[in-house]
Write an enzyme that holds these catalytic residues in place. Structure first.
Site, mmCIF file in Angstrom:
data_model
loop_
_atom_site.group_PDB
_atom_site.id
_atom_site.type_symbol
_atom_site.label_atom_id
_atom_site.label_comp_id
_atom_site.label_asym_id
_atom_site.label_seq_id
_atom_site.Cartn_x
_atom_site.Cartn_y
_atom_site.Cartn_z
ATOM 1 C CG HIS A 14 -9.098 -5.540 2.609
ATOM 2 N ND1 HIS A 14 -8.680 -4.014 2.661
ATOM 3 C CD2 HIS A 14 -8.999 -6.108 1.311
ATOM 4 C CE1 HIS A 14 -7.723 -4.252 1.535
ATOM 5 N NE2 HIS A 14 -7.988 -5.408 0.813
ATOM 6 C CG ASP B 257 -3.055 -6.570 -4.034
ATOM 7 O OD1 ASP B 257 -4.147 -6.045 -4.233
ATOM 8 O OD2 ASP B 257 -2.979 -7.197 -2.762
ATOM 9 C CG HIS C 267 -10.184 -7.736 -3.247
ATOM 10 N ND1 HIS C 267 -10.697 -6.432 -3.246
ATOM 11 C CD2 HIS C 267 -9.053 -7.524 -2.889
ATOM 12 C CE1 HIS C 267 -10.186 -5.833 -2.639
ATOM 13 N NE2 HIS C 267 -8.909 -6.246 -2.269
ATOM 14 C CG ASP D 130 -7.022 -9.270 -0.023
ATOM 15 O OD1 ASP D 130 -5.813 -9.528 -0.553
ATOM 16 O OD2 ASP D 130 -7.158 -8.074 -0.246
ATOM 17 C CG HIS E 143 -1.973 -11.337 -0.101
ATOM 18 N ND1 HIS E 143 -1.095 -10.852 -0.908
ATOM 19 C CD2 HIS E 143 -3.056 -10.580 0.016
ATOM 20 C CE1 HIS E 143 -1.697 -9.588 -1.624
ATOM 21 N NE2 HIS E 143 -2.924 -9.628 -0.992
ATOM 22 C CD GLU F 169 -6.124 -3.204 -2.590
ATOM 23 O OE1 GLU F 169 -6.551 -3.943 -1.656
ATOM 24 O OE2 GLU F 169 -5.417 -2.263 -1.910
ATOM 25 C CG HIS G 41 -1.841 -1.003 1.254
ATOM 26 N ND1 HIS G 41 -2.841 -1.345 2.439
ATOM 27 C CD2 HIS G 41 -2.492 -1.686 0.241
ATOM 28 C CE1 HIS G 41 -3.431 -2.437 2.172
ATOM 29 N NE2 HIS G 41 -3.374 -2.675 0.888
ATOM 30 C CE1 TYR H 147 -2.990 -10.067 4.006
ATOM 31 C CE2 TYR H 147 -5.006 -10.462 5.032
ATOM 32 C CZ TYR H 147 -4.376 -10.410 3.649
ATOM 33 O OH TYR H 147 -4.775 -10.413 2.751
HETATM 34 FE FE1 FEO Z 1 -7.099 -5.954 -1.084
HETATM 35 FE FE2 FEO Z 1 -4.390 -8.257 -1.436
HETATM 36 O O1 FEO Z 1 -5.662 -6.730 -2.083
#
Ligand code: FEO
Length: 417
Positions: free
Chosen positions: A166, A104, A100, A185, A246, A102, A43, A213
């Site tokens: 999230h 990444d 998701h 996530d 992750h 995002e 981030h 995390y």
């Molecule tokens: Fe919310 Fe691993 O991105």
């Protein structure tokens, strides 16, 4: 010295890239992600990650259906395409599930969409917005809702909208025939490893990273998380494996991480204290050391962090673990110490559940530091349980005795629950 000079020419088969980067979890179901060993901040530079991370995507080959669940960060797109091509011709992908968006996890989406013309992209309502904002004109995704089923070949995927685990666009995909949950996530860790499985890595490292995390990414949504996780458990979908986006995959004792999410999001914590301070001429430091003598006398464990040399993401992890938080700062320029400020701003944003706190510190002539600490802690939802303790310039022996009592008083509040 070059590798070949040290060990001679590399023997054929020493590095099996197929095995390394496309682990098969079950027949026809593959991990197809990327491991980023050297990353130390996430981030931007907001989140420290001391053990790197991985971006986990998954491929299901099932008859004529080829489903890709998520992708990887854009910087890994070329390697991702290369690794996928070892398993399947990308133009044969029929379904792309974006749990998701995002970046990444969606960074390589444009490369995949470009190469997979017959694929339909699936996401939840929030995902459509996120995809279109990040990649305008890329695709017209099909929006799915909780309980909807996507039939593959012999297998299928059910969807569960997991908003605020999230982001507003967060959903799970579940394969009932294999009892595998693809949770994105949720239940992840920033933890690079040569292993793919949680039961194969150092357990202390694993749980520290899982907790860090949660503390730094999921804590602000604790209220929604406890409801969402319970809603998901209410579906009574048997889970044999949890594949997050992750870190390590959970395949043994899989309910433990789910139970931990309920515990952490509901504010269950140890009867212990995090004491965070900074000091100018050691006055506030002496106060801190006397306060923990009071905690000691009452049998309360604690951890002390000097804000000037500590990482606020690591401190947040300890705050999640502990019920009590004491923060000490001298007054500087009618305010608290600038070194304390980022910790407090992070605490305010995370809004920890069920924490108690108190403030202390030295001052010279104005003395606003403690009040500022209390204001920000209160904004962060931390209940101030006793008056702050301020001492002019340097604590005398008598005042250090007051500090010990301050620690004892806080211990008593902690024991009240
Ligand atoms: Fe919310 Fe691993 O991105």
């Amino acid at each position: 010295m070059a590798f070949t000079a040290m060990f001679g020419p590399m023997a054929a088969g020493v590095i099996d890239e197929d095995k390394l980067m496309t682990n098969e979890l079950r027949p026809g179901i593959h991990w197809v992600g990327a491991v980023e060993w050297s990353l130390r901040h996430f981030h931007g530079h907001e989140l420290s990650i001391t053990r790197g991370t991985s971006y986990n995507a998954y491929l299901i080959k099932d008859g004529d259906a080829v489903a890709l669940i998520d992708t990887v960060k854009a910087t890994h797109a070329a390697a991702f395409v290369r690794d996928l091509e070892k398993l399947v011709s990308i133009d044969q992908i029929t379904h792309i599930i974006v749990c998701h968006a995002e970046p990444d996890h969606s960074g390589a989406l444009p490369e995949i969409v470009k190469r997979a013309p017959k694929a339909t992209v699936y996401c939840d309502r929030g995902g459509a917005t996120t995809i279109n904002r990040h990649y305008p004109g890329l695709t017209s995704p099909q929006i799915v809702k909780t309980g909807e089923v996507l039939k593959l070949g012999k297998r299928s995927l059910r969807f569960f909208e997991a908003q605020m685990l999230h982001w507003p666009d967060s959903m799970f995909a579940y394969c009932p025939e294999e009892e595998i949950l693809f949770s994105n996530d949720a239940f992840g860790q920033h933890y690079a490893s040569s292993s793919r499985f949680a039961d194969e890595v150092d357990q202390a490292e694993l749980w520290q990273e899982a907790m860090k995390y949660f503390a730094n990414i999921l804590t602000p949504y604790s209220g929604q998380i406890v409801k969402k996780v319970n809603e998901f458990l209410g579906m009574k979908w048997p889970i044999g494996m949890i594949c997050p986006s992750h870190g390590q995959i959970w395949r043994k004792d899989v309910t433990k991480i789910v139970e931990k999410y309920v515990e952490w999001s509901s504010g269950k914590a140890e009867q212990s204290v995090v004491l965070l301070f900074d000091t100018i001429w050691h006055g506030t430091e002496k106060m801190a050391m006397a306060i923990v003598r009071g905690l000691d006398a009452e049998g309360i464990p604690y951890k002390i962090f000097n804000a000037g040399v500590s990482d606020f993401n690591d401190v947040n992890t300890e705050i999640l673990r502990s019920h009590g938080l004491l923060i000490g700062s001298p007054t500087l320029n009618n305010n608290l110490m600038p070194t304390i400020a980022p910790f407090l701003e992070s605490i305010r944003g995370l809004r920890f559940v069920n924490k108690i706190g108190a403030a202390f510190g030295t001052y010279g002539w104005s003395g606003e530091g403690c009040k500022r600490i209390e204001e920000i802690m209160t904004l962060g939802g931390i209940k101030i349980v006793q008056p702050n303790l301020r001492i002019n310039y340097a604590p005398s022996d008598e005042e250090l005795t007051k500090c010990i009592q301050f620690g004892r008083d806080f211990a008593a509040h902690l024991k009240e629950g």
